[in-house]
Design a protein around this motif. Structure first.
Motif, short mmCIF file in Angstrom:
data_model
loop_
_atom_site.label_atom_id
_atom_site.label_comp_id
_atom_site.label_asym_id
_atom_site.label_seq_id
_atom_site.Cartn_x
_atom_site.Cartn_y
_atom_site.Cartn_z
N UNK A 80 0.96 -1.19 -0.22
CA UNK A 80 0.09 0.23 0.47
C UNK A 80 1.03 0.97 -0.28
N UNK A 81 0.79 2.41 -0.98
CA UNK A 81 1.87 3.39 -1.21
C UNK A 81 0.91 4.50 -0.67
N UNK A 82 2.10 5.10 0.72
CA UNK A 82 2.02 6.57 0.94
C UNK A 82 2.43 7.13 1.07
N UNK A 83 1.58 8.52 1.26
CA UNK A 83 2.26 9.71 1.09
C UNK A 83 2.60 10.49 2.86
N UNK A 84 2.53 11.15 3.32
CA UNK A 84 3.32 11.95 4.37
C UNK A 84 3.30 13.47 4.01
N UNK A 85 1.99 13.66 4.99
CA UNK A 85 2.38 15.37 4.88
C UNK A 85 2.62 15.98 6.38
N UNK A 86 3.63 16.43 5.93
CA UNK A 86 4.47 16.54 7.55
C UNK A 86 5.39 17.84 7.21
N UNK A 87 5.19 18.96 8.30
CA UNK A 87 6.75 20.30 7.90
C UNK A 87 7.71 20.10 8.71
N UNK A 88 7.65 19.34 10.20
CA UNK A 88 8.77 18.89 10.31
C UNK A 88 9.88 17.49 10.39
N UNK A 89 10.74 17.65 9.91
CA UNK A 89 11.28 17.14 8.98
C UNK A 89 11.87 15.37 10.42
N UNK A 90 12.00 16.36 10.81
CA UNK A 90 12.40 15.18 11.70
C UNK A 90 11.02 14.27 12.52
N UNK A 91 9.89 14.86 12.86
CA UNK A 91 8.25 14.09 13.56
C UNK A 91 8.14 13.09 11.74
N UNK A 92 8.57 13.92 11.05
CA UNK A 92 8.30 13.18 9.71
C UNK A 92 8.71 11.18 9.56
N UNK A 93 10.28 11.52 9.88
CA UNK A 93 10.59 10.83 10.20
C UNK A 93 10.79 9.71 11.05
N UNK A 94 10.04 10.20 12.29
CA UNK A 94 9.95 9.70 13.27
C UNK A 94 8.41 8.46 13.25
N UNK A 95 7.89 8.87 12.42
CA UNK A 95 6.68 8.97 12.33
C UNK A 95 6.24 7.73 10.81
N UNK A 96 7.84 7.48 10.03
CA UNK A 96 7.69 6.93 9.03
C UNK A 96 7.65 5.72 9.76
N UNK A 97 9.16 5.77 10.59
CA UNK A 97 10.01 4.52 11.31
C UNK A 97 8.16 3.70 11.97
N UNK A 98 7.50 4.22 12.40
CA UNK A 98 6.36 3.82 13.33
C UNK A 98 5.53 2.90 13.02
N UNK A 99 5.45 4.02 10.87
CA UNK A 99 4.28 3.41 10.58
C UNK A 99 4.69 1.74 9.80
N UNK A 100 6.18 2.00 9.63
CA UNK A 100 7.34 0.88 9.06
C UNK A 100 6.71 -0.43 10.17
N UNK A 101 7.25 0.06 12.08
CA UNK A 101 6.96 -1.33 12.91
C UNK A 101 5.06 -2.01 12.72
N UNK A 102 4.53 -0.78 12.35
CA UNK A 102 2.28 -1.15 12.59
C UNK A 102 2.42 -2.56 11.34
#
Length: 258
Positions: free
Chosen positions: A1-23
């Motif tokens: 499933x392809x996803x796009x993240x819309x987030x203006x804080x790079x660190x927050x976006x990166x951590x959120x991407x890691x959390x998605x990968x874990x889930x």
């Protein structure tokens, strides 16, 4: 499933991407968009993804501007620190509203919901020829395609049963299909709601939580003192009584008296 993240804080976006990968390791982040301007350009040049994870407050505006410009058909999961935008979020195809810091269980449920919506969308392709005919003739009504055959499970495999040969569906620990000749087969549907959606409502009636009955097998209807109804079924099902509650009785009478 392809996803796009819309987030203006790079660190927050990166951590959120890691959390998605874990889930869910099957979710692939194809792009991270840091602003409204960048997102408008990206959606104008690329096919929409399967799901969008969007913060609301961005450096150059709010992400609602993106979804007002591009009316996406994919699910949108809003991830934000603010709870005052919830109502507006669900007006632009939002399917969930997660508050930061995002709870892992909530994220898992949201992704599961997005996956189910995409699966349902892909399972029901639009018949373009019928659609074009309807557009050319505004009076034309497109009829839903209801299921014509159900597969019953037997010891030796599957038994295909035409819908017109089904007397009723019954929930009894699992969901069963019972034919007009009183053959009884388990079916691969978890809920009666799923079965009900596949049936023509002019032919089948959801009497209660346990029964969906074919109009053809109703022998008679008995009215009790408490306004409750009892359906008597035709042979060989004459020993089965099907209850209709007092609340549903008027609607059932209208359905039967067409």
């Amino acid at each position: 499933m392809n996803a796009v993240i819309i987030e203006d804080e790079k660190l927050v976006a990166r951590e959120f991407a890691y959390k998605i990968a874990e889930v869910d390791a099957e979710v692939r982040i194809v792009e991270t968009l840091p602003s409204v301007k960048t997102a408008l350009r990206w959606f104008g040049e690329n096919a929409e993804p399967d799901v969008v994870f969007a913060d609301i407050q961005l450096a150059d505006g709010v992400s609602f501007e993106i979804f007002q410009k591009f009316q996406l058909s994919c699910p949108i999961i809003f991830v934000t620190s603010y709870n005052e935008y919830a109502i507006q979020a669900f007006k632009v195809n939002g399917i969930d509203y997660l508050l930061k810091p995002v709870d892992t269980d909530d994220l898992s449920k949201a992704i599961g919901k997005a996956r189910m919506l995409n699966k349902a969308k892909n399972a029901m392709p639009v018949d373009l020829q019928k659609l074009m005919q309807a557009l050319q003739q505004p009076g034309t009504v497109l009829k839903p395609n209801y299921k014509e055959t159900f597969l019953g499970n037997s010891r030796s495999g599957w038994v295909p049963i035409k819908v017109n040969d089904i007397a009723f569906f019954q929930y009894d620990a699992v969901n069963f299909m019972v034919t007009k000749t009183n053959d009884r087969y388990p079916v691969d549907y978890e809920t009666m709601d799923q079965i009900e959606e596949l049936l023509d409502p002019s032919q089948f009636y959801r009497a209660n939580r346990q029964f969906i009955v074919n109009n053809d097998v109703i022998q008679s209807v008995k009215s009790l003192e408490n306004s409750k109804l009892i359906l008597k079924l035709k042979s060989p099902h004459h020993a089965i009584d099907v209850d209709i509650s007092r609340q549903k009785a008027p609607a059932f009478k209208r359905w039967l008296d067409r």
